[in-house]
Design a protein around this motif. Structure first.
Motif, mmCIF file in Angstrom:
data_model
loop_
_atom_site.group_PDB
_atom_site.id
_atom_site.type_symbol
_atom_site.label_atom_id
_atom_site.label_comp_id
_atom_site.label_asym_id
_atom_site.label_seq_id
_atom_site.Cartn_x
_atom_site.Cartn_y
_atom_site.Cartn_z
ATOM 1 N N VAL A 114 0.635 -0.688 0.091
ATOM 2 C CA VAL A 114 0.138 -0.077 -0.165
ATOM 3 C C VAL A 114 0.981 1.382 0.217
ATOM 4 O O VAL A 114 0.804 2.298 -0.788
ATOM 5 N N GLU A 137 -0.610 8.713 3.731
ATOM 6 C CA GLU A 137 -1.556 9.670 2.865
ATOM 7 C C GLU A 137 -2.369 7.829 2.401
ATOM 8 O O GLU A 137 -1.245 7.567 1.963
ATOM 9 N N PHE A 138 -3.535 8.117 2.437
ATOM 10 C CA PHE A 138 -4.171 6.893 1.232
ATOM 11 C C PHE A 138 -5.549 7.683 0.601
ATOM 12 O O PHE A 138 -6.037 8.134 1.616
ATOM 13 N N ARG A 139 -5.500 8.122 -0.371
ATOM 14 C CA ARG A 139 -6.695 8.691 -1.248
ATOM 15 C C ARG A 139 -6.988 10.000 -0.510
ATOM 16 O O ARG A 139 -8.277 9.492 -0.378
ATOM 17 N N ASN A 140 -6.164 10.335 -0.698
ATOM 18 C CA ASN A 140 -6.659 11.795 0.218
ATOM 19 C C ASN A 140 -6.662 11.800 1.861
ATOM 20 O O ASN A 140 -7.324 12.969 2.178
ATOM 21 N N ALA A 141 -6.260 10.618 2.626
ATOM 22 C CA ALA A 141 -6.873 10.930 3.777
ATOM 23 C C ALA A 141 -5.657 10.370 4.554
ATOM 24 O O ALA A 141 -4.462 9.446 4.164
ATOM 25 N N LYS A 142 -5.007 12.157 5.295
ATOM 26 C CA LYS A 142 -3.901 10.804 6.381
ATOM 27 C C LYS A 142 -3.875 10.465 7.658
ATOM 28 O O LYS A 142 -4.869 10.701 8.887
ATOM 29 N N SER A 200 -6.681 7.009 13.100
ATOM 30 C CA SER A 200 -7.747 8.251 12.033
ATOM 31 C C SER A 200 -8.563 8.990 12.505
ATOM 32 O O SER A 200 -9.148 8.116 13.780
ATOM 33 N N THR A 253 -12.748 8.359 9.069
ATOM 34 C CA THR A 253 -11.772 8.525 7.966
ATOM 35 C C THR A 253 -10.157 7.252 7.409
ATOM 36 O O THR A 253 -10.270 7.032 6.841
ATOM 37 N N ASP A 269 -11.815 3.307 4.326
ATOM 38 C CA ASP A 269 -11.623 3.703 3.106
ATOM 39 C C ASP A 269 -10.079 2.678 2.689
ATOM 40 O O ASP A 269 -10.022 1.444 2.272
ATOM 41 N N LEU A 270 -8.929 2.781 3.956
ATOM 42 C CA LEU A 270 -7.791 1.981 3.832
ATOM 43 C C LEU A 270 -8.155 0.298 4.681
ATOM 44 O O LEU A 270 -7.455 -0.473 4.469
ATOM 45 N N TYR A 273 -10.001 -1.541 2.335
ATOM 46 C CA TYR A 273 -8.310 -1.843 0.640
ATOM 47 C C TYR A 273 -7.341 -2.999 1.293
ATOM 48 O O TYR A 273 -7.282 -3.507 -0.302
#
Ligand code: THG
Length: 373
Positions: free
Chosen positions: A173, A190-195, A213, A217, A220-221, A224
């Motif tokens: 990832v 960062e992953f898809r705009n989330a820190k 997180s 947020t 998503d991670l 994934y």
């Protein structure tokens, strides 16, 4: 009181017993039991047996929803002073980007909590707490000391990625940079705009990280990782009783609580008495160290093939109570019950044999060192 026959009894969800952003996910993933930690749901079992998940954790990778490790932020001019006032671990040389497992004690050196403290900057600390009310203690001290510090519980939700294959999964990832993260250090990823703040830590001695997180947020991670995780045999899991006991990772409220000090529970590595830092209970700890402790948390091995411990059980020698068993589980490799017990002086010697009654059957056991491996 004496019954643990809860198999068909449900826990009622309520605002008071908080769900996490991951609750609805894990309930569809074979969840079989919950416990409550910091007034938040924490999974305690899934469809696979404790033994199966033990070997799975050893060889592959698991994700655990540990949002119950609530994060209390201390920020402001006096935050460093307040943080040090509460812990016997020397934080005077602490660095931004590092984590510190730190016993929080009171003026009598009794353990209030045993959190992991993250230093965000010189005036901001995150305290990732164990299962007791740290926030009230911190606020009480801040009021009494007239400190300039803001103390709040953040809407941070943490999941842990633990097990042998965790690095490989994460590399997929985040690339190389995450494998370079050192033990008990953190970085932002960062992953898809989330820190996300990610630390190399977790409540297992197998390698792993924890992902902190804000709000939801992290979903998503989380999703994934399960999409790509098959390759590494990724499974959902939860803090593992066998693994944590064999490794000697302590649990506040189970192994010890407000009745013990750090020297009695094997946390002397995190007790710094030889410099001029100021913390509550320091003089008390110096006295205890000079006089010697009166009780000690020891490892135990018991000749039994199962145990379901949910309250302390007396430990006897020659018919006299000398201590109590506090946590225990059957160990599939050692083929006996392992755990920890609080023993009175002078009985806390390695190799000492004892008697214990488990489910009305007399058993024998022996004291040993922690960790087991
Ligand atoms: N991670 C984070 N927060 C937590 C926990 C965690 N809060 C609650 C609970 N777990 C606190 N308890 C512990 C106990 C042990 C460890 C971490 C948290 C631990 N100890 C290692 C040891 O003792 O060998 C390393 C300690 C060190 O070198 O500083 O990892 O798991 N975020």
């Amino acid at each position: 009181m004496k019954s643990n026959n809860m198999s068909k009894i449900q826990i009622s969800k309520a605002k008071r017993i908080r769900c996490t952003p991951y609750t609805s996910r894990i309930e569809k993933m074979g969840l079989s039991s919950y416990t409550v930690y910091n007034k938040t749901l924490l999974a305690s079992g899934f469809a696979d047996s404790l033994e199966e998940t033990y070997y799975h954790l050893k060889n592959y990778v698991q994700i655990w929803d540990v949002s119950c490790q609530r994060v209390i932020e201390l920020s402001g001019k006096d935050s460093a002073e307040l943080t040090q006032l509460m812990t016997c671990r020397d934080l005077s040389n602490s660095k931004v980007g590092e984590l510190y497992y730190s016993p929080i004690i009171d003026d009598q050196a009794r353990i209030i909590n045993d959190p992991v403290i993250l230093k965000l900057n010189q005036e901001k600390f995150w305290v990732s707490i164990a299962d007791s009310d740290f926030l009230l203690y911190a606020r009480g001290l801040a009021i009494g000391k007239n400190y300039n510090v803001k103390i709040t519980e953040l809407d941070i939700n943490t999941f842990a990625i633990q097990g042998k294959k965790s690095s490989e999964l994460l590399e997929k990832v985040f690339g190389n940079s995450i494998t370079e993260l050192k033990f008990f250090n953190f970085e932002y990823f960062e992953f898809r705009n989330a820190k996300h703040l990610i630390s190399r830590s977790g409540w297992s001695k197998k390698t792993g990280v924890e992902v902190y997180s804000f709000g939801n947020t992290g979903l998503d991670l989380f999703d994934y990782l399960f999409e790509i995780g098959k390759e590494f045999n990724l499974k959902i899991g939860c803090p593992h009783l066998i693994e944590r006991l064999e490794s000697g990772l302590l649990s506040w409220g189970n192994d010890f609580d407000y009745c013990e000090n750090p020297l009695e529970v094997g946390l002397e590595k995190f007790v710094d008495l030889d410099n001029d830092i100021n913390f509550l209970g320091k003089n008390k700890l110096i006295d205890i160290k000079n006089e010697g402790i009166q009780k000690k948390l020891m490892g135990v091995k018991i000749n039994a093939d199962k145990i379901n411990l949910f309250e302390a059980i007396d430990i006897d020698i020659d018919g006299k109570k000398v201590g109590e068993l506090r946590s225990a589980v059957f160990h599939p490799e050692l083929k006996c019950v392992i755990g920890n017990a609080m023993l009175k002086k002078p009985f806390f010697e390695t190799g000492t044999s004892f008697n214990i009654k488990i489910d009305n059957v007399n058993r024998t056991g022996v004291l040993c060192n922690i960790p087991f491996f």
